[in-house]
Scaffold this motif. Structure first.
Motif, PDB file in Angstrom:
ATOM      1  N   ASN A 122     -34.348  11.871  10.759  1.00 34.85           N
ATOM      2  CA  ASN A 122     -34.150  12.955   9.587  1.00 34.85           C
ATOM      3  C   ASN A 122     -33.838  12.292   8.316  1.00 34.85           C
ATOM      4  O   ASN A 122     -32.684  11.621   8.040  1.00 34.85           O
ATOM      5  CB  ASN A 122     -32.796  13.650  10.125  1.00 34.85           C
ATOM      6  CG  ASN A 122     -32.629  14.840   9.247  1.00 34.85           C
ATOM      7  OD1 ASN A 122     -33.179  14.944   7.952  1.00 34.85           O
ATOM      8  ND2 ASN A 122     -31.667  15.781   9.615  1.00 34.85           N
ATOM      9  N   TYR A 123     -34.835  12.455   7.199  1.00 32.06           N
ATOM     10  CA  TYR A 123     -34.412  12.021   5.990  1.00 32.06           C
ATOM     11  C   TYR A 123     -33.401  12.660   5.147  1.00 32.06           C
ATOM     12  O   TYR A 123     -32.886  11.869   4.337  1.00 32.06           O
ATOM     13  CB  TYR A 123     -36.038  11.772   5.200  1.00 32.06           C
ATOM     14  CG  TYR A 123     -36.472  13.320   4.766  1.00 32.06           C
ATOM     15  CD1 TYR A 123     -35.769  13.733   3.652  1.00 32.06           C
ATOM     16  CD2 TYR A 123     -37.128  14.068   5.563  1.00 32.06           C
ATOM     17  CE1 TYR A 123     -36.375  14.909   3.084  1.00 32.06           C
ATOM     18  CE2 TYR A 123     -37.547  15.368   4.934  1.00 32.06           C
ATOM     19  CZ  TYR A 123     -37.024  15.790   3.896  1.00 32.06           C
ATOM     20  OH  TYR A 123     -37.582  16.926   3.416  1.00 32.06           O
ATOM     21  N   ARG A 124     -32.946  13.556   5.586  1.00 32.79           N
ATOM     22  CA  ARG A 124     -31.975  14.244   4.537  1.00 32.79           C
ATOM     23  C   ARG A 124     -30.796  13.693   5.099  1.00 32.79           C
ATOM     24  O   ARG A 124     -29.444  13.792   4.363  1.00 32.79           O
ATOM     25  CB  ARG A 124     -31.942  15.740   5.005  1.00 32.79           C
ATOM     26  CG  ARG A 124     -33.240  16.430   4.546  1.00 32.79           C
ATOM     27  CD  ARG A 124     -32.969  17.937   4.725  1.00 32.79           C
ATOM     28  NE  ARG A 124     -34.371  18.785   4.688  1.00 32.79           N
ATOM     29  CZ  ARG A 124     -34.759  19.248   3.505  1.00 32.79           C
ATOM     30  NH1 ARG A 124     -34.152  18.853   2.362  1.00 32.79           N
ATOM     31  NH2 ARG A 124     -35.861  19.724   3.180  1.00 32.79           N
ATOM     32  N   THR A 125     -30.564  13.164   6.406  1.00 34.15           N
ATOM     33  CA  THR A 125     -29.303  12.855   6.653  1.00 34.15           C
ATOM     34  C   THR A 125     -28.841  11.079   6.734  1.00 34.15           C
ATOM     35  O   THR A 125     -27.665  10.620   7.104  1.00 34.15           O
ATOM     36  CB  THR A 125     -28.839  13.091   8.308  1.00 34.15           C
ATOM     37  OG1 THR A 125     -29.844  12.811   8.975  1.00 34.15           O
ATOM     38  CG2 THR A 125     -28.897  14.585   8.157  1.00 34.15           C
ATOM     39  N   ILE A 126     -30.014  10.334   6.650  1.00 36.69           N
ATOM     40  CA  ILE A 126     -29.824   8.917   6.754  1.00 36.69           C
ATOM     41  C   ILE A 126     -29.315   8.407   5.336  1.00 36.69           C
ATOM     42  O   ILE A 126     -29.119   9.259   4.337  1.00 36.69           O
ATOM     43  CB  ILE A 126     -31.308   8.086   6.720  1.00 36.69           C
ATOM     44  CG1 ILE A 126     -32.180   8.740   5.745  1.00 36.69           C
ATOM     45  CG2 ILE A 126     -31.877   8.402   8.231  1.00 36.69           C
ATOM     46  CD1 ILE A 126     -33.607   7.865   5.745  1.00 36.69           C
ATOM     47  N   LYS A 127     -28.519   7.238   5.252  1.00 42.93           N
ATOM     48  CA  LYS A 127     -27.992   6.843   4.254  1.00 42.93           C
ATOM     49  C   LYS A 127     -28.874   6.030   3.418  1.00 42.93           C
ATOM     50  O   LYS A 127     -28.798   6.027   2.222  1.00 42.93           O
ATOM     51  CB  LYS A 127     -26.928   5.815   4.606  1.00 42.93           C
ATOM     52  CG  LYS A 127     -25.701   6.477   5.056  1.00 42.93           C
ATOM     53  CD  LYS A 127     -24.362   5.439   5.646  1.00 42.93           C
ATOM     54  CE  LYS A 127     -23.312   6.062   6.282  1.00 42.93           C
ATOM     55  NZ  LYS A 127     -22.227   5.149   6.658  1.00 42.93           N
TER      56      LYS A 127
ATOM     57  N   CYS B 276     -40.960  10.851  10.071  1.00 43.36           N
ATOM     58  CA  CYS B 276     -39.747  11.453   9.518  1.00 43.36           C
ATOM     59  C   CYS B 276     -39.856  12.886   9.282  1.00 43.36           C
ATOM     60  O   CYS B 276     -40.971  13.478   9.056  1.00 43.36           O
ATOM     61  CB  CYS B 276     -39.346  10.628   8.540  1.00 43.36           C
ATOM     62  SG  CYS B 276     -40.271  11.462   6.974  1.00 43.36           S
TER      63      CYS B 276
ATOM     64  N   SER C 261     -35.143  17.888   9.425  1.00 40.17           N
ATOM     65  CA  SER C 261     -33.858  18.537  10.265  1.00 40.17           C
ATOM     66  C   SER C 261     -33.832  17.984  11.481  1.00 40.17           C
ATOM     67  O   SER C 261     -34.797  17.182  12.132  1.00 40.17           O
ATOM     68  CB  SER C 261     -34.215  19.814  10.531  1.00 40.17           C
ATOM     69  OG  SER C 261     -35.228  20.250  11.438  1.00 40.17           O
ATOM     70  N   ASP C 262     -32.768  17.842  12.187  1.00 41.55           N
ATOM     71  CA  ASP C 262     -32.486  17.409  13.511  1.00 41.55           C
ATOM     72  C   ASP C 262     -33.297  18.060  14.518  1.00 41.55           C
ATOM     73  O   ASP C 262     -33.731  17.398  15.543  1.00 41.55           O
ATOM     74  CB  ASP C 262     -30.970  17.397  13.948  1.00 41.55           C
ATOM     75  CG  ASP C 262     -30.057  16.557  13.152  1.00 41.55           C
ATOM     76  OD1 ASP C 262     -30.872  15.575  12.512  1.00 41.55           O
ATOM     77  OD2 ASP C 262     -28.896  16.768  13.159  1.00 41.55           O
TER      78      ASP C 262
END
Length: 334
Positions: free
Chosen positions: A198-203, A178, A181-182
């Motif tokens: 991307n750990y910033r965008t997962i729910k 992980c 960023s993309d």
């Protein structure tokens, strides 16, 4: 007489480091001495590591205000009165953020004579240096990975994590990583990671880890700690091994984080968790460098350097690294 520029720790970091915490100074170096074990060597900086993320923690423990900032560098010998070190030789040294320094040779590591001209010498600070060796010994000696296992690594696009994933693939493992960023996730896929997110965008981190490997993980190479580790531990297979390399999520906290606690899953899954520092294997440094250099030369381990130009930009580059702006190893070229 040579004048060296040095960056010193002006003020201990409170929370996230600021450029005002550093001070650029000039130091007059003495002339080299002749004779015996103190025969001097004058070195000039070529490339310096922006520092590893762990330096954020070490600075509080090991440094006083006014000390020269810690860091590893590739330098060239420009003057020598020591017969063991000839002018023009390239070395790695842990002499901090300084443009020139004098050494007696005891703290210098010569770059391998087999170093290919096609490879940047700055790799001795990254993929073929301390970060790469951290990945090498952490996987082999702490995780004790085996072919067919599944390896999880966080901060996977960094200097250590990117090598961890590639070495695990060489070892016949499935690798999940992980990053923040993309663009970094795309890089992980490019260098061979089987799954990346991307750990910033997962729910939900819990769901992302389960989706990436429904059967769980045999090895977890942890560079982050904190909440990530607390969730990931529940996805470990029975008898899994966790190598605790770093704690990025904790370094800049002014108030220590609390829980949740890991004892229950560790007991019922019979896990082994071990913290480590790569200097434990100093007596095997040459072995690790030789292996990493071979894999890089063969194209089995790929690298990426985030290069900042100019010694004056060291603090800005260091802060950027702590914010996760780098892909691969972050270095400053002078």
């Amino acid at each position: 007489m040579v004048t060296a520029k040095v960056w010193v720790l002006k003020k201990h970091f409170e929370g996230f480091p600021k450029t005002s915490d550093f001070d650029l100074k000039k130091i007059e170096l003495p002339n080299l001495k002749d004779g015996g074990d103190v025969s001097g060597i004058l070195l000039k900086l070529l490339t310096v590591s922006r520092g590893c993320l762990c330096y954020r923690a070490y600075s509080q423990r090991d440094m006083k205000e006014g000390d020269i900032m810690m860091g590893t560098q590739v330098a060239r010998i420009v003057e020598s009165k020591n017969p063991a070190f000839t002018v023009g030789t390239f070395v790695v040294a842990d002499n901090g953020w300084r443009t020139h320094f004098i050494s007696d040779g005891k703290n210098l590591r010569l770059l391998p004579s087999s170093w290919p001209e096609s490879l940047p010498r700055s790799l001795a600070l990254g993929t073929v240096g301390m970060p790469g060796l951290t990945a090498y010994f952490g996987l082999l000696e702490v995780c004790k990975m085996k072919p067919g296992e599944t390896v999880l690594v966080n901060a996977a696009a960094g200097a250590v994590g990117s090598v961890v994933g590639q070495l695990a693939k060489i070892g016949g493992c499935k690798v999940v990583g992980c990053a923040g960023s993309d663009n970094k996730v795309a890089y992980l896929k490019k260098i061979g990671f089987d799954e990346a997110f991307n750990y910033r965008t997962i729910k939900s981190l819990d769901e992302a880890l389960r989706k990436a490997s429904p059967d769980g993980y045999d090895c977890f190479f942890d560079n982050v700690g904190g909440e990530f580790a607390s969730i990931a531990i529940n996805h470990m297979k029975k008898y899994g091994r966790i190598a605790v390399c770093g704690a990025i999520s904790l370094y800049n906290d002014s108030v220590p984080q609390k829980g949740p606690y890991m004892q229950i899953p560790m007991i019922f899954k019979e896990l082994r968790m071990e913290g480590f520092i790569v200097s434990r294997w100093n007596n095997r440094w040459e072995e690790g460098v030789k292996a990493l250099l071979k894999w890089v030369t063969e194209g089995k381990v790929k690298y990426h350097e985030q290069v900042t130009e100019g010694f004056e930009n060291m603090p800005v580059a260091f802060i950027g690294m702590l914010k996760g702006e780098n892909l691969g190893k972050a270095v400053v070229k002078v």
